[in-house]
Motif scaffolding. Structure first.
Motif, PDB file in Angstrom:
ATOM      1  N   ALA A  59      -9.153   3.783   3.400  1.00 23.16           N
ATOM      2  CA  ALA A  59      -8.461   2.556   3.410  1.00 23.16           C
ATOM      3  C   ALA A  59      -7.050   2.987   2.914  1.00 23.16           C
ATOM      4  CB  ALA A  59      -9.143   1.634   2.484  1.00 23.16           C
ATOM      5  N   LEU A  60      -6.193   2.077   3.399  1.00 22.95           N
ATOM      6  CA  LEU A  60      -4.679   2.263   2.980  1.00 22.95           C
ATOM      7  C   LEU A  60      -4.610   1.763   1.733  1.00 22.95           C
ATOM      8  CD1 LEU A  60      -1.813   2.822   4.114  1.00 22.95           C
ATOM      9  CD2 LEU A  60      -1.837   0.259   4.458  1.00 22.95           C
ATOM     10  N   GLU A  61      -3.889   2.480   0.683  1.00 23.80           N
ATOM     11  CA  GLU A  61      -3.634   2.141  -0.551  1.00 23.80           C
ATOM     12  C   GLU A  61      -2.013   2.797  -0.673  1.00 23.80           C
ATOM     13  OE1 GLU A  61      -4.026   1.113  -4.664  1.00 23.80           O
ATOM     14  OE2 GLU A  61      -5.588   0.817  -2.921  1.00 23.80           O
ATOM     15  N   GLU A  62      -1.211   1.712  -0.781  1.00 21.66           N
ATOM     16  CA  GLU A  62       0.250   2.041  -0.786  1.00 21.66           C
ATOM     17  C   GLU A  62       0.671   2.832   0.111  1.00 21.66           C
ATOM     18  OE1 GLU A  62       0.847   3.207  -4.959  1.00 21.66           O
ATOM     19  OE2 GLU A  62       0.622   1.142  -5.638  1.00 21.66           O
ATOM     20  N   ASP A  63       1.043   4.227   0.113  1.00 21.33           N
ATOM     21  CA  ASP A  63       1.684   4.933   0.829  1.00 21.33           C
ATOM     22  C   ASP A  63       0.736   6.060   1.179  1.00 21.33           C
ATOM     23  OD1 ASP A  63       2.027   6.179  -1.420  1.00 21.33           O
ATOM     24  OD2 ASP A  63       4.139   6.676  -1.222  1.00 21.33           O
ATOM     25  N   SER A  64      -0.734   5.936   1.008  1.00 19.64           N
ATOM     26  CA  SER A  64      -1.610   6.837   1.206  1.00 19.64           C
ATOM     27  C   SER A  64      -2.756   6.413   1.822  1.00 19.64           C
ATOM     28  CB  SER A  64      -1.840   7.591  -0.315  1.00 19.64           C
ATOM     29  OG  SER A  64      -0.827   8.054  -0.946  1.00 19.64           O
ATOM     30  N   ILE A  65      -3.651   7.246   1.851  1.00 20.53           N
ATOM     31  CA  ILE A  65      -5.084   6.782   2.092  1.00 20.53           C
ATOM     32  C   ILE A  65      -5.934   7.105   1.092  1.00 20.53           C
ATOM     33  CG2 ILE A  65      -4.761   7.333   4.557  1.00 20.53           C
ATOM     34  CD1 ILE A  65      -7.106   9.553   4.065  1.00 20.53           C
ATOM     35  N   VAL A  66      -7.044   6.308   0.817  1.00 19.77           N
ATOM     36  CA  VAL A  66      -8.018   6.632  -0.354  1.00 19.77           C
ATOM     37  C   VAL A  66      -9.389   6.698   0.253  1.00 19.77           C
ATOM     38  CG1 VAL A  66      -8.228   4.474  -1.048  1.00 19.77           C
ATOM     39  CG2 VAL A  66      -8.733   6.171  -2.649  1.00 19.77           C
ATOM     40  N   TYR A  67     -10.234   7.889  -0.063  1.00 19.39           N
ATOM     41  CA  TYR A  67     -11.538   7.837   0.485  1.00 19.39           C
ATOM     42  C   TYR A  67     -12.446   7.089  -0.138  1.00 19.39           C
ATOM     43  CZ  TYR A  67     -10.068  11.998   3.027  1.00 19.39           C
ATOM     44  OH  TYR A  67      -9.211  12.756   3.735  1.00 19.39           O
ATOM     45  N   ILE A  68     -13.028   5.697   0.396  1.00 15.84           N
ATOM     46  CA  ILE A  68     -13.905   4.849  -0.361  1.00 15.84           C
ATOM     47  C   ILE A  68     -15.257   5.076  -0.168  1.00 15.84           C
ATOM     48  CG2 ILE A  68     -12.339   3.188  -0.547  1.00 15.84           C
ATOM     49  CD1 ILE A  68     -13.335   1.661   2.059  1.00 15.84           C
ATOM     50  N   GLU A  90       6.284  -3.308   9.463  1.00 10.84           N
ATOM     51  CA  GLU A  90       5.402  -2.859   8.446  1.00 10.84           C
ATOM     52  C   GLU A  90       5.178  -1.543   8.296  1.00 10.84           C
ATOM     53  OE1 GLU A  90       0.898  -4.048   6.451  1.00 10.84           O
ATOM     54  OE2 GLU A  90       1.508  -4.698   8.690  1.00 10.84           O
ATOM     55  N   VAL A  91       4.953  -0.668   9.224  1.00 10.42           N
ATOM     56  CA  VAL A  91       4.748   0.780   9.368  1.00 10.42           C
ATOM     57  C   VAL A  91       5.924   1.404   8.726  1.00 10.42           C
ATOM     58  CG1 VAL A  91       4.599   2.944  10.587  1.00 10.42           C
ATOM     59  CG2 VAL A  91       3.194   0.788  11.199  1.00 10.42           C
ATOM     60  N   ASN A  92       7.156   0.977   8.925  1.00 10.89           N
ATOM     61  CA  ASN A  92       8.301   1.468   8.353  1.00 10.89           C
ATOM     62  C   ASN A  92       8.512   1.109   6.907  1.00 10.89           C
ATOM     63  OD1 ASN A  92       9.822   2.772  10.528  1.00 10.89           O
ATOM     64  ND2 ASN A  92      10.363   1.037  11.448  1.00 10.89           N
ATOM     65  N   GLU A  93       8.042   0.175   6.706  1.00  9.17           N
ATOM     66  CA  GLU A  93       8.160  -0.372   5.063  1.00  9.17           C
ATOM     67  C   GLU A  93       7.135   0.417   4.339  1.00  9.17           C
ATOM     68  OE1 GLU A  93       9.222  -2.139   1.774  1.00  9.17           O
ATOM     69  OE2 GLU A  93      10.335  -2.294   3.564  1.00  9.17           O
ATOM     70  N   ILE A  94       6.114   0.846   4.813  1.00 13.84           N
ATOM     71  CA  ILE A  94       4.942   1.612   4.215  1.00 13.84           C
ATOM     72  C   ILE A  94       5.623   2.826   4.181  1.00 13.84           C
ATOM     73  CG2 ILE A  94       2.665   2.665   4.527  1.00 13.84           C
ATOM     74  CD1 ILE A  94       1.698   0.006   5.809  1.00 13.84           C
ATOM     75  N   LEU A  95       6.226   3.592   5.066  1.00 15.56           N
ATOM     76  CA  LEU A  95       6.597   4.877   5.334  1.00 15.56           C
ATOM     77  C   LEU A  95       8.161   5.139   4.333  1.00 15.56           C
ATOM     78  CD1 LEU A  95       5.965   5.831   8.879  1.00 15.56           C
ATOM     79  CD2 LEU A  95       4.506   6.369   6.797  1.00 15.56           C
ATOM     80  N   LYS A  96       8.548   4.113   3.810  1.00 14.22           N
ATOM     81  CA  LYS A  96       9.951   4.403   3.359  1.00 14.22           C
ATOM     82  C   LYS A  96      10.025   5.292   2.103  1.00 14.22           C
ATOM     83  CE  LYS A  96      11.169   0.587   1.199  1.00 14.22           C
ATOM     84  NZ  LYS A  96      11.693  -0.905   0.816  1.00 14.22           N
ATOM     85  N   THR A 143       1.861  20.407  10.534  1.00 18.85           N
ATOM     86  CA  THR A 143       1.950  19.100   9.753  1.00 18.85           C
ATOM     87  C   THR A 143       3.316  18.293  10.592  1.00 18.85           C
ATOM     88  OG1 THR A 143       1.146  19.988   7.834  1.00 18.85           O
ATOM     89  CG2 THR A 143       2.520  18.077   7.654  1.00 18.85           C
ATOM     90  N   ILE A 144       3.277  17.276  10.798  1.00 16.26           N
ATOM     91  CA  ILE A 144       4.384  16.346  11.337  1.00 16.26           C
ATOM     92  C   ILE A 144       5.179  16.004   9.888  1.00 16.26           C
ATOM     93  CG2 ILE A 144       4.951  14.069  11.847  1.00 16.26           C
ATOM     94  CD1 ILE A 144       2.082  13.871  13.164  1.00 16.26           C
ATOM     95  N   VAL A 145       6.498  16.369  10.518  1.00 18.93           N
ATOM     96  CA  VAL A 145       7.324  16.547   8.917  1.00 18.93           C
ATOM     97  C   VAL A 145       8.647  15.388   9.214  1.00 18.93           C
ATOM     98  CG1 VAL A 145       6.834  18.885   8.525  1.00 18.93           C
ATOM     99  CG2 VAL A 145       8.524  18.495  10.044  1.00 18.93           C
ATOM    100  N   THR A 146       8.617  14.589  10.292  1.00 20.85           N
ATOM    101  CA  THR A 146       9.636  13.493  10.314  1.00 20.85           C
ATOM    102  C   THR A 146       8.912  11.994  10.731  1.00 20.85           C
ATOM    103  OG1 THR A 146       9.961  13.686  12.594  1.00 20.85           O
ATOM    104  CG2 THR A 146      11.266  15.046  11.192  1.00 20.85           C
ATOM    105  N   ARG A 147       9.578  11.089  10.204  1.00 25.11           N
ATOM    106  CA  ARG A 147       8.944   9.727  10.698  1.00 25.11           C
ATOM    107  C   ARG A 147       9.092   9.431  11.968  1.00 25.11           C
ATOM    108  NH1 ARG A 147      11.630   4.109   8.119  1.00 25.11           N
ATOM    109  NH2 ARG A 147      11.393   5.542   6.269  1.00 25.11           N
TER     110      ARG A 147
END
Length: 263
Positions: free
Chosen positions: A112-121, A159-165, A176-180
């Protein structure tokens, strides 16, 4: 001599207890003035006022105009609702994940989404000796993981841009992807094809495929994934995994109240 962490701990615990004492008092009765609240929780008015102002800043308490009357906002309800949602989600997902594990013998994750990361639930470990090692509660970046991509791909771009800010696009491997900008392009592809991939982007020698899980409002609340070493990868296996993931996620989404899973 500076105070040690152990010396400070009792004060920290005391502060937490005071905060919850105030929240509980506000929860038992809608409106409280500082004087009444201070008497109820047996603290000084200045202490209660200080805590109330902090809780007000954080959005947990509201003040009626310029009066001394304070009451709880719905923010605690929202937190409780999220917790209940995750409990229901995990309970339902466990059945689907165990079936995926039986069919594939690979590692199955729910994230699930947790702030700017994923967390395994939730997770089911691989039945193979060569497996992905992870744990429930572990956080991983959005941009390097298949689950991270599906958690973002169906969201509004603003919303995506806000999360990735605040996201730092750290490189974990050569892939690895290294740019927004590059990630946003991939998100369009993820949404179009209905699944996300981690092609050795988080860890060399490891691939992952993930699909979205929707709640009753059509919002992606989780990603369901299969992780496997590259030595067990084939295009046939990939298409089979995607199909199995979609079947499981369609059932899970329906149990969450969403009946328009079109993949």
């Amino acid at each position: 001599m500076a105070a040690s962490e152990n010396d400070k701990q009792p004060d920290a615990v005391s502060s937490v207890m005071k905060v919850f004492g105030i929240l509980q008092a506000l929860g038992e009765e809608r409106d409280h003035g500082i004087t009444e609240l201070a008497q109820r929780v047996m603290m000084s008015k200045s202490t209660v006022y200080r805590f109330l102002q902090t809780m007000k800043t954080l959005g947990y308490v509201t003040q009626e105009g310029e009066s001394e009357k304070y009451s709880l906002t719905l923010k605690l309800f929202e937190l409780g609702a999220k917790a209940l949602q995750n409990v229901d989600l995990i309970r339902s997902a466990d059945v689907q994940m165990r079936e995926l594990s039986r069919l594939t013998k690979e590692t199955i994750h729910l994230g699930a989404l947790e702030e700017d990361s994923i967390v395994y639930i939730h997770k089911i470990d691989s039945l193979y000796n060569l497996r992905m090692y992870s744990r429930i509660g572990r956080r991983n970046p959005l941009h390097t993981t298949a689950i991270g991509k599906v958690l973002l791909a169906w969201r509004d771009r603003a919303e995506v841009n806000e999360i990735l800010k605040e996201v730092e696009f750290k490189r974990s491997t050569a892939n690895t992807i290294v740019t927004r900008e590059a990630l946003l392009e991939v998100l369009d592809q993820v949404k179009a094809q209905g699944f996300g991939e981690d092609n050795e982007e988080q860890e060399e020698g490891l691939r992952c495929i993930a699909v979205p899980v929707f709640d009753r409002f059509g919002v992606v609340i989780a990603g369901l994934s299969i992780s496997f070493p590259t030595i067990r990868f084939s295009e046939e296996a990939k298409s089979d995994y995607v199909a199995m993931l979609h079947r499981a996620a369609r059932t899970l989404s329906a149990e969450m109240g969403y009946h328009h899973y079109d993949f």
